[in-house]
Write an enzyme that holds these catalytic residues in place. Sequence first.
Site, PDB file in Angstrom:
ATOM      1  N   ALA A   1       0.815  -1.224   0.000  1.00 55.26           N
ATOM      2  CA  ALA A   1       0.000   0.000   0.000  1.00 55.26           C
ATOM      3  C   ALA A   1       0.844   1.267   0.000  1.00 55.26           C
ATOM      4  CB  ALA A   1      -0.938  -0.008   1.204  1.00 55.26           C
ATOM      5  N   THR A   2       2.162   1.154  -0.171  1.00 48.58           N
ATOM      6  CA  THR A   2       2.977   2.380  -0.167  1.00 48.58           C
ATOM      7  C   THR A   2       2.936   3.101  -1.508  1.00 48.58           C
ATOM      8  OG1 THR A   2       4.906   1.004  -0.646  1.00 48.58           O
ATOM      9  CG2 THR A   2       4.640   1.730   1.635  1.00 48.58           C
TER      10      THR A   2
ATOM     11  N   ASP B   1       7.604  -7.604   5.081  1.00 48.61           N
ATOM     12  CA  ASP B   1       7.935  -8.173   3.774  1.00 48.61           C
ATOM     13  C   ASP B   1       7.041  -9.401   3.620  1.00 48.61           C
ATOM     14  OD1 ASP B   1       8.960  -9.653   1.685  1.00 48.61           O
ATOM     15  OD2 ASP B   1      11.053  -9.389   2.258  1.00 48.61           O
ATOM     16  N   VAL B   2       6.098  -9.348   2.676  1.00 49.08           N
ATOM     17  CA  VAL B   2       5.140 -10.464   2.569  1.00 49.08           C
ATOM     18  C   VAL B   2       5.825 -11.771   2.176  1.00 49.08           C
ATOM     19  CG1 VAL B   2       3.140  -8.991   2.043  1.00 49.08           C
ATOM     20  CG2 VAL B   2       4.495  -9.961   0.151  1.00 49.08           C
TER      21      VAL B   2
ATOM     22  N   TYR C   1       8.343 -13.228 -14.579  1.00 48.89           N
ATOM     23  CA  TYR C   1       7.239 -12.432 -14.006  1.00 48.89           C
ATOM     24  C   TYR C   1       5.891 -13.032 -14.432  1.00 48.89           C
ATOM     25  CZ  TYR C   1       3.965  -8.620 -13.192  1.00 48.89           C
ATOM     26  OH  TYR C   1       2.878  -7.890 -12.771  1.00 48.89           O
TER      27      TYR C   1
ATOM     28  N   PRO D   1      -4.892  -6.652 -14.469  1.00 52.82           N
ATOM     29  CA  PRO D   1      -4.765  -5.424 -15.267  1.00 52.82           C
ATOM     30  C   PRO D   1      -3.676  -5.535 -16.336  1.00 52.82           C
ATOM     31  CG  PRO D   1      -4.398  -5.011 -12.892  1.00 52.82           C
ATOM     32  CD  PRO D   1      -4.300  -6.490 -13.129  1.00 52.82           C
ATOM     33  N   GLY D   2      -3.857  -4.724 -17.376  1.00 50.71           N
ATOM     34  CA  GLY D   2      -2.785  -4.469 -18.328  1.00 50.71           C
ATOM     35  C   GLY D   2      -1.930  -3.341 -17.776  1.00 50.71           C
TER      36      GLY D   2
ATOM     37  N   VAL E   1      -0.502  -0.276 -16.170  1.00 47.37           N
ATOM     38  CA  VAL E   1      -0.934   0.739 -15.194  1.00 47.37           C
ATOM     39  C   VAL E   1       0.285   1.589 -14.860  1.00 47.37           C
ATOM     40  CG1 VAL E   1      -2.139   1.120 -12.999  1.00 47.37           C
ATOM     41  CG2 VAL E   1      -2.319  -1.122 -14.128  1.00 47.37           C
TER      42      VAL E   1
ATOM     43  N   PHE F   1       5.825   0.545 -10.818  1.00 49.63           N
ATOM     44  CA  PHE F   1       6.140  -0.807 -11.296  1.00 49.63           C
ATOM     45  C   PHE F   1       7.345  -0.833 -12.248  1.00 49.63           C
ATOM     46  CE2 PHE F   1       5.481  -4.157 -14.481  1.00 49.63           C
ATOM     47  CZ  PHE F   1       5.288  -5.281 -13.702  1.00 49.63           C
TER      48      PHE F   1
END
Length: 258
Positions: free
Chosen positions: A14-15, A65-66, A157, A187-188, A190, A194
């Site tokens: 969420a950052t 860190d997930v 990825y 999504p395509g 965004v 990223f």
Amino acid sequence: MGDFDGKRILVTGATSGIGAATAEAFCRAGCAELIVVGRREDLLQEKAKAWSDKYGCDVAAVVLDVGSRPDIEGITVDHPNLFDVDILVNNAGLALGRDPLQEGELDDWEAMVQTNVMGLLYMTRAVVPHMLQKGSGHIVNLGSVAGRWTYPGGGVYAATKAAVVKLTEGLRMDLLGKNIRVTNIEPGMVETEFSLVRHKGDAAKAKAVYADTRPLRPEDVADTILWACSRPPHVNVQELVLYPTDQAHVGQVHRAPN
Ligand code: NDP
Ligand code: 8X3
């Protein structure tokens, strides 16, 4: 009464980007409690405070860190009810590098698999028992069009996002009859951080990805997530592909200089 009154919602990553837009959208829509997760502590705290001040929502910032199993297990021991939420948005994720597979950086591969696949699994495993106990819940995963169609230099990825397709499908089957919804939003392009992350801080390369086209905005994806979460309880949006108008396919983008 709003769709998210009284709801406790957890958004990972969420950052920035989609996660930040989604967290803010849930606050704006009146959720009672929001838990936001990310690794950049100062940014996370700053955003949590801003959303809380602006919307009056109770926002807790959890630096995590997930992809770290010890971190998640540790926090669960210390705070056994932290992950007792109504909605989990498994958004934290990243791409690193555009090298051909035969030249790929092993550290990049490990980070992508650990975050996009194991992180999603760890978070889901931490949350689902609480949803089962309550008899309701909704898990929204951030897949990608790359999970359906790959592209040169994007194989690893794309494989992590293809895993999200299968994990979403499998979880939905395992939870059948338990009143827990499971959704994959794909999504395509965004425009977020990223590409800056993927190109390891090379701003020119990142900018070129979005040059002379109209990518999705993080808020567009957030709207879609909130739409899926606000369907009546008997309706589950299983998967949803969202492209910008100027993108027909992963590698096919219309560009027109202004
Ligand atoms: P951003 O880089 O803007 O945001 C990614 C978020 O994930 C950041 O908040 C980052 O925070 C967080 N994050 C990354 N790794 C970890 C980790 N190990 N633990 C916790 N948090 C982490 O990218 P997007 O908003 O674009 O990406 C969000 C999701 O959407 C990703 O899963 C991505 O794969 C997916 N997606 C993106 C598309 C795009 O074109 N942008 C298209 C399709 C899907 P921090 O660095 O503070 O940890
Ligand atoms: C991000 C979209 O096309 O850059 O998931 O892989 S793409």
